[in-house]
Design a protein around this motif. Structure first.
Motif, PDB file in Angstrom:
ATOM      1  N   LEU A  80       0.839  -1.199   0.000  1.00  0.00           N
ATOM      2  CA  LEU A  80       0.000   0.000   0.000  1.00  0.00           C
ATOM      3  C   LEU A  80       0.874   1.250   0.000  1.00  0.00           C
ATOM      4  CD1 LEU A  80      -2.890   1.125   0.092  1.00  0.00           C
ATOM      5  CD2 LEU A  80      -2.766   0.996   2.603  1.00  0.00           C
ATOM      6  N   GLN A  81       1.952   1.226   0.744  1.00  0.00           N
ATOM      7  CA  GLN A  81       2.826   2.394   0.808  1.00  0.00           C
ATOM      8  C   GLN A  81       3.461   2.681  -0.549  1.00  0.00           C
ATOM      9  OE1 GLN A  81       5.495   0.672   3.851  1.00  0.00           O
ATOM     10  NE2 GLN A  81       7.187   1.017   2.429  1.00  0.00           N
ATOM     11  N   ASP A  82       3.719   1.668  -1.364  1.00  0.00           N
ATOM     12  CA  ASP A  82       4.299   1.881  -2.686  1.00  0.00           C
ATOM     13  C   ASP A  82       3.332   2.646  -3.581  1.00  0.00           C
ATOM     14  OD1 ASP A  82       6.564   0.337  -1.943  1.00  0.00           O
ATOM     15  OD2 ASP A  82       5.515  -1.511  -2.495  1.00  0.00           O
ATOM     16  N   LEU A  83       2.054   2.255  -3.519  1.00  0.00           N
ATOM     17  CA  LEU A  83       1.044   2.939  -4.324  1.00  0.00           C
ATOM     18  C   LEU A  83       0.846   4.370  -3.841  1.00  0.00           C
ATOM     19  CD1 LEU A  83      -0.933   2.569  -6.665  1.00  0.00           C
ATOM     20  CD2 LEU A  83      -2.659   1.845  -4.995  1.00  0.00           C
ATOM     21  N   PHE A  84       0.830   4.561  -2.532  1.00  0.00           N
ATOM     22  CA  PHE A  84       0.701   5.910  -1.972  1.00  0.00           C
ATOM     23  C   PHE A  84       1.868   6.798  -2.400  1.00  0.00           C
ATOM     24  CE2 PHE A  84      -2.083   4.801   1.999  1.00  0.00           C
ATOM     25  CZ  PHE A  84      -3.172   4.640   1.163  1.00  0.00           C
ATOM     26  N   LYS A  85       3.089   6.254  -2.370  1.00  0.00           N
ATOM     27  CA  LYS A  85       4.265   7.034  -2.784  1.00  0.00           C
ATOM     28  C   LYS A  85       4.139   7.470  -4.238  1.00  0.00           C
ATOM     29  CE  LYS A  85       7.733   4.958   0.297  1.00  0.00           C
ATOM     30  NZ  LYS A  85       8.895   4.036   0.358  1.00  0.00           N
ATOM     31  N   GLU A  86       3.624   6.598  -5.073  1.00  0.00           N
ATOM     32  CA  GLU A  86       3.554   6.870  -6.506  1.00  0.00           C
ATOM     33  C   GLU A  86       2.439   7.852  -6.863  1.00  0.00           C
ATOM     34  OE1 GLU A  86       5.104   6.787 -10.106  1.00  0.00           O
ATOM     35  OE2 GLU A  86       5.888   5.426  -8.561  1.00  0.00           O
ATOM     36  N   CYS A  87       1.286   7.696  -6.203  1.00  0.00           N
ATOM     37  CA  CYS A  87       0.092   8.454  -6.626  1.00  0.00           C
ATOM     38  C   CYS A  87      -0.312   9.574  -5.679  1.00  0.00           C
ATOM     39  CB  CYS A  87      -1.084   7.495  -6.795  1.00  0.00           C
ATOM     40  SG  CYS A  87      -0.781   6.188  -7.993  1.00  0.00           S
ATOM     41  N   GLY A  88       0.065   9.486  -4.417  1.00  0.00           N
ATOM     42  CA  GLY A  88      -0.250  10.540  -3.472  1.00  0.00           C
ATOM     43  C   GLY A  88      -1.722  10.885  -3.443  1.00  0.00           C
ATOM     44  N   SER A  89      -2.022  12.169  -3.524  1.00  0.00           N
ATOM     45  CA  SER A  89      -3.405  12.638  -3.418  1.00  0.00           C
ATOM     46  C   SER A  89      -4.083  12.793  -4.777  1.00  0.00           C
ATOM     47  CB  SER A  89      -3.436  13.977  -2.671  1.00  0.00           C
ATOM     48  OG  SER A  89      -2.660  14.947  -3.355  1.00  0.00           O
ATOM     49  N   GLU A  90      -3.514  12.217  -5.835  1.00  0.00           N
ATOM     50  CA  GLU A  90      -4.079  12.348  -7.171  1.00  0.00           C
ATOM     51  C   GLU A  90      -5.396  11.594  -7.336  1.00  0.00           C
ATOM     52  OE1 GLU A  90      -1.434  11.485 -10.391  1.00  0.00           O
ATOM     53  OE2 GLU A  90       0.300  12.289  -9.335  1.00  0.00           O
ATOM     54  N   ILE A  91      -5.584  10.529  -6.542  1.00  0.00           N
ATOM     55  CA  ILE A  91      -6.755   9.669  -6.699  1.00  0.00           C
ATOM     56  C   ILE A  91      -7.398   9.398  -5.343  1.00  0.00           C
ATOM     57  CG2 ILE A  91      -5.905   8.539  -8.798  1.00  0.00           C
ATOM     58  CD1 ILE A  91      -5.018   6.188  -7.056  1.00  0.00           C
ATOM     59  N   PHE A 142       1.125   8.768   5.418  1.00  0.00           N
ATOM     60  CA  PHE A 142       1.122   9.521   4.169  1.00  0.00           C
ATOM     61  C   PHE A 142       0.103  10.664   4.177  1.00  0.00           C
ATOM     62  CE2 PHE A 142       3.375   5.736   2.970  1.00  0.00           C
ATOM     63  CZ  PHE A 142       4.242   6.144   1.974  1.00  0.00           C
ATOM     64  N   ASN A 143      -0.579  10.837   5.305  1.00  0.00           N
ATOM     65  CA  ASN A 143      -1.555  11.919   5.450  1.00  0.00           C
ATOM     66  C   ASN A 143      -2.595  11.888   4.331  1.00  0.00           C
ATOM     67  OD1 ASN A 143      -2.678  14.177   6.751  1.00  0.00           O
ATOM     68  ND2 ASN A 143      -1.494  15.597   5.495  1.00  0.00           N
ATOM     69  N   LEU A 144      -3.116  10.690   4.047  1.00  0.00           N
ATOM     70  CA  LEU A 144      -4.052  10.527   2.947  1.00  0.00           C
ATOM     71  C   LEU A 144      -5.458  10.132   3.406  1.00  0.00           C
ATOM     72  CD1 LEU A 144      -1.802   8.754   0.271  1.00  0.00           C
ATOM     73  CD2 LEU A 144      -2.760  11.067   0.165  1.00  0.00           C
ATOM     74  N   GLY A 145      -5.774  10.383   4.656  1.00  0.00           N
ATOM     75  CA  GLY A 145      -7.085  10.008   5.174  1.00  0.00           C
ATOM     76  C   GLY A 145      -8.238  10.567   4.362  1.00  0.00           C
ATOM     77  N   GLY A 146      -8.091  11.767   3.838  1.00  0.00           N
ATOM     78  CA  GLY A 146      -9.150  12.375   3.049  1.00  0.00           C
ATOM     79  C   GLY A 146      -9.277  11.810   1.661  1.00  0.00           C
ATOM     80  N   HIS A 147      -8.366  10.921   1.284  1.00  0.00           N
ATOM     81  CA  HIS A 147      -8.372  10.340  -0.056  1.00  0.00           C
ATOM     82  C   HIS A 147      -8.592   8.830  -0.026  1.00  0.00           C
ATOM     83  CE1 HIS A 147      -6.965  14.019  -2.096  1.00  0.00           C
ATOM     84  NE2 HIS A 147      -6.361  14.251  -0.943  1.00  0.00           N
ATOM     85  N   VAL A 148      -9.032   8.318   1.119  1.00  0.00           N
ATOM     86  CA  VAL A 148      -9.210   6.873   1.277  1.00  0.00           C
ATOM     87  C   VAL A 148     -10.616   6.560   1.773  1.00  0.00           C
ATOM     88  CG1 VAL A 148      -8.459   4.831   2.569  1.00  0.00           C
ATOM     89  CG2 VAL A 148      -6.758   6.465   1.744  1.00  0.00           C
TER      90      VAL A 148
END
Length: 246
Positions: free
Chosen positions: A101-112, A136-142
């Motif tokens: 999951l961290q690999d995908l987050f690193k690659e795409c970030g908040s784009e999706i 990754f501070n992506l709670g708003g994108h999950v």
């Protein structure tokens, strides 16, 4: 029926395990292709390796992908060496690797927006997934999804701000009652069991109703996509994300 089927925003076109009709599911090839198609919502499945890494893979067993063993019984070092593309096409995708999951987050970030289905059996999975999201501070994108109401309850206890999607067979009184109690964000019924009334009732309790199970022959898939649209759904997972467009 002419393709693509046009839907109005904010209908979610959710690439199911990426563009999995065209590339091996849950791999970077499938995720990248979906994004190249303009998709902003990606569905994926996660489990834990034996050493606690959040691994993107649907099946508990690796047999369908051409390997012996189980994801949760292997270390990340072992899993990272597997060819996860040749089962789909040895000519086009040989050597495609499994992702964390961290690999995908690193690659795409908040784009999706990531629709992360908790698939593994480990009791530690909800906590580990929440940790990676926080890192990754992506709670708003999950949106965390599961067929297990209890698993979603554990996620809510760990990270109450995360949006939850409950995968169900159909919307009924029991589902509505439990969804209200847990304050889930999405109720996600099977596409072939959708009705306008069910969607209307669902949205009286949760912000979104989105469908799953859009598969079959070309004609069946197109009919199910149209069913989700006609019923007033807020989105659907689909293996052919290029068949729908805004």
């Amino acid at each position: 029926m002419q393709l693509p089927i046009i839907v109005k925003r904010p209908f979610r076109i959710i690439a199911h395990r990426g563009a999995s009709a065209y590339a091996p599911e849950n791999t970077w090839a499938a995720f990248k292709l979906a994004m190249d198609m303009g998709v902003k919502d990606i569905e994926l499945d996660v489990q834990l390796s034996i050493d606690g890494e959040v691994v993107i893979c649907h099946d508990l067993s690796l047999e369908r992908y051409g390997h012996p063993g189980y994801v949760e019984a292997m270390s990340w070092a072992e899993l990272s060496q597997l060819d996860m593309g040749s089962w789909f096409s040895p000519y086009l995708f040989h050597g495609e690797k499994i992702l964390r999951l961290q690999d995908l987050f690193k690659e795409c970030g908040s784009e999706i927006t990531y629709h992360v289905e908790l698939k593994g059996k480990s009791n530690k999975l909800p906590g580990q997934v929440c940790r990676v999201i926080e890192d990754f501070n992506l709670g708003g994108h999950v949106i965390i999804t599961s067929f297990s109401y209890e698993t979603l309850g554990r996620v809510s206890a760990i990270a109450p701000c995360l949006r939850l999607g409950w995968l169900v067979r159909k919307i009924d009184d029991d589902v509505l009652s439990k969804a209200r109690a847990l304050e889930v964000f999405q109720v996600c019924p099977r596409a072939d069991l959708l009705t306008k009334k069910a969607v209307r009732l669902g949205r009286s309790v949760v912000p979104e109703v989105r469908a799953w199970g859009v598969n079959g022959s070309r004609e069946e898939v197109l009919a199910l996509i149209q069913t989700t649209i006609d019923a007033g759904c807020d989105g659907t997972t689909v293996n052919w994300p290029d068949w729908i467009s805004h």
